[in-house]
Enzyme design. Sequence first.
Site, PDB file in Angstrom:
ATOM      1  N   ASP A 183       8.191   9.409  -4.081  1.00  0.00           N
ATOM      2  CA  ASP A 183       7.458  10.155  -5.092  1.00  0.00           C
ATOM      3  C   ASP A 183       8.198  11.416  -5.520  1.00  0.00           C
ATOM      4  O   ASP A 183       7.815  12.050  -6.482  1.00  0.00           O
ATOM      5  CB  ASP A 183       6.057  10.509  -4.580  1.00  0.00           C
ATOM      6  N   ASP A 507      -7.751   6.198   0.926  1.00  0.00           N
ATOM      7  CA  ASP A 507      -7.691   5.029   1.797  1.00  0.00           C
ATOM      8  C   ASP A 507      -9.088   4.615   2.263  1.00  0.00           C
ATOM      9  O   ASP A 507      -9.439   3.442   2.199  1.00  0.00           O
ATOM     10  CB  ASP A 507      -6.778   5.308   3.000  1.00  0.00           C
TER      11      ASP A 507
END
Length: 793
Positions: A183, A507
């Site tokens: 990223d 998540d």
Amino acid sequence: MPAEAWLWLGMLAAELWFGLCCVAQSVRWYPVRRGAFSDRLAAREIEMERLFATEKFGGRALYRLHAATVLAGICLVLYYRATHVPEAGSGAGRAAWLGMLAAELWFGFYWVITQSVRWCPIRRRTFKDRLAARYGERLPCVDIFVCTADPQSEPPSLVMATVLSLMAYNYPPEKLNVYLSDDGGSILTFYALWETSAFAKHWLPFCRRYNIEPRSPAAYFAESDKPCDPSSLKEWSFVKGLYEEMTERIDSAVQSANVPGEIRVKHKGFSEWSTVITSKDHQPIVQVLIDGKDRDAVDNEGNVLPTLVYMAREKRPQYHHNFKAGAMNSLVQSLVFISPLPLNILNQYIIRVSSVISNSPIILNVDCDMYSNNSDAIRDALCFFLDEEMGHKTAFVQYPQNYNNMTKNNIYGNSFNVLNEVELSGIDSAGGPLYIGTGCFHRREVLCGRRFTNDYKEDWDRGIKGKTELPIYQTEEKAKSLTTCTYEHNTQWGNEIGVKYDCPVEDVITGLTIHCRGWKSVYNNPPRAAFIGVAPTTLAQTILQHKRWSEGNFSIFLSKFCPFIFGKGNISLQHQMAYSIYGLWAPNSLPTLYYVIIPSLGFLKGTPLFPEIMSPWIMPYIYVTIVKNAYSAYEALLCGETLRGWWNGQRMWMIRRITSYLYGIIDTVRNMLGMSKMGFVVSPKVSDEDESKRYEQEIMEFGTSSPEYVIIATIALLNLVCLVGGLCQILTSGWNMPLNGFFLQVILCGLLVIINIPIYEAMFLRKDRGRIQFSVTLASIGFVMLALSVPLF
Ligand SMILES: *[C@@H]1O[C@H](CO)[C@@H](O)[C@H](O)[C@H]1NC(C)=O
Ligand SMILES: CC(=O)N[C@H]1CO[C@H](CO)[C@@H](O)[C@@H]1O
């Protein structure tokens, strides 16, 4: 206090002890019976030739009996509170009493919620030999996703050790595909991966030949200074030398923030960085460093290598807000320093890119610092997916988070032993563990939004057929087009498909929606840890990590994804309660704060808030407190902690509640009201030598002057002042003041003082740099004086 009272107290203590002895007797008596039962269960499953066995924890009947008595105790406590409210005329004492009632109601309610995971925990055991006998090497392809975000806070050499450990799985290499999502879009990470692709040609055959464990070179070479097999010494030294040279080259590149020109010409991928690009503004980059389909991509023994792909999704400043909620993006930037877990753990881009390159039916996702400690973990997980009876219902297989740098007594309570051993096992029986963002095997179809249907049949061969369709250059181009900023516009990505956006714990919410679509999940906690990461090593990191978790889980609880609303009718009540344990972490802060402040102040000011010592109502209080804590200590010991570790855990339990969870609740409320995000200042984490030393000696680390330390110091000091002041009053008044009515308040206040001893040391005794700063001490003294001067009672 009259002598009679002391005698009475002595009797009480003795009788409590005898009572506890009885409990110990029954523990000894019970396991004999359960052993026989679980044997029968296992035997039955062996008959059925399942790929895994499920065993219930023993001693549940005893546990439930104990829980029932605690529940009765809690009810008596609440009944007493509700029926003994002081008269309206008695001033603030009444308000304080009602506050106690509210706090105890909350604690009672929360205790009931936590029972959901202790009711019938289960353990899983896999049979890899049966898997081998049945499937041989006809196993499905597996895509492995590793996410990294920033070469400065997540050193590429560390990430590469993780990548190597994953490439070296004991699994057919042509069926393994490893993706590194960067990223940060950094050439340093790409360079490190390129070095890794070369080193893998030596490392993988070495692992296979000597069957070494763990297969992370960093962990393996750190373990000992010679190989266990003396005949391999020459090769061992050679590989070790190669590894050290590579690490050195990577580290020096990172240090100088530059990749030398003579290296840049060696791979076409470096040309992506020929123009100036930054981590927030760059084109999509997809580079296949090892192409498993390519017959030339072999290790130095001629074996095929796993596919290895580098990717960085496109980033443009103008798409900052609509594509991955701006708030979350900035959160990623700030939190990455502290937490070893990057936030955007499993982003959709990798799912899409991997679908054009490998398209495997199984996806493993790990954090960049979590190396594989068990090269058989994939086969273990497949035992669940390929099981004839349960396999088609299983959406994901979650492994626990283990850490390799825990100290013996768990000073910051980060080992999660109880969570790993008991709670997740308990959720497993209720419908499946939460997805905790790392160490998790997913079914691709499920991540892509499929609902559960009974007739669903997985195509395990997919990913194999698809190979050799496009030349690699075209594949890369196609993959790039899937990672642009605009690809997701007007699609269901981040909503119905893939990992959810807009949540600090994406998540957990992703796992919840999977469960609500009818799927089950499985928790696998083998004796030898499968994934090992690095735990926070300072108090500040720990507090921040828990702040993020509690805030994220609480905002899920308050959103339309609240387990009790969204899960209603989709998952069992037990499962809803289990999810709520974490969703309701944050609100625990308020009653806890109340309980560590008001009773102590009441003691100092002569306001009794608990039943008198001679009153029979004191019994449920004492019973609930002792039994609950004795059980929690027993549970911790059972899970492998030391008694000291449990005690430290209790301290951290309090500290987390009065800091992390408080911040969590404040930030959640602010977000909901649409107020600007609270600027939670993150101190850049460069763990210096001093700090590591203190961590190893288990000395708490303060050092900076953050507001959370002021809260901790204030509470500690306040209780000390109240205890000393209250006892002085009793002594000077010549025992005229009835201690009778304050017995429990003295005990509570005394326990708080004992548990806070390390805080007093850090404030007044220690001289090292990790002590509590003078400004913090000063501020806390000010707050204590303020609290004492407010005419509360
Ligand atoms: C990691 O694996 C090694 C064997 O290589 C084992 O001895 C060790 O106990 C494992 N670590 C944990 C935390 O289970
Ligand atoms: C006690 C211990 O093992 N500490 C280690 C934790 O992890 C960090 C980072 O890898 C090491 O530097 C510590 O030595």
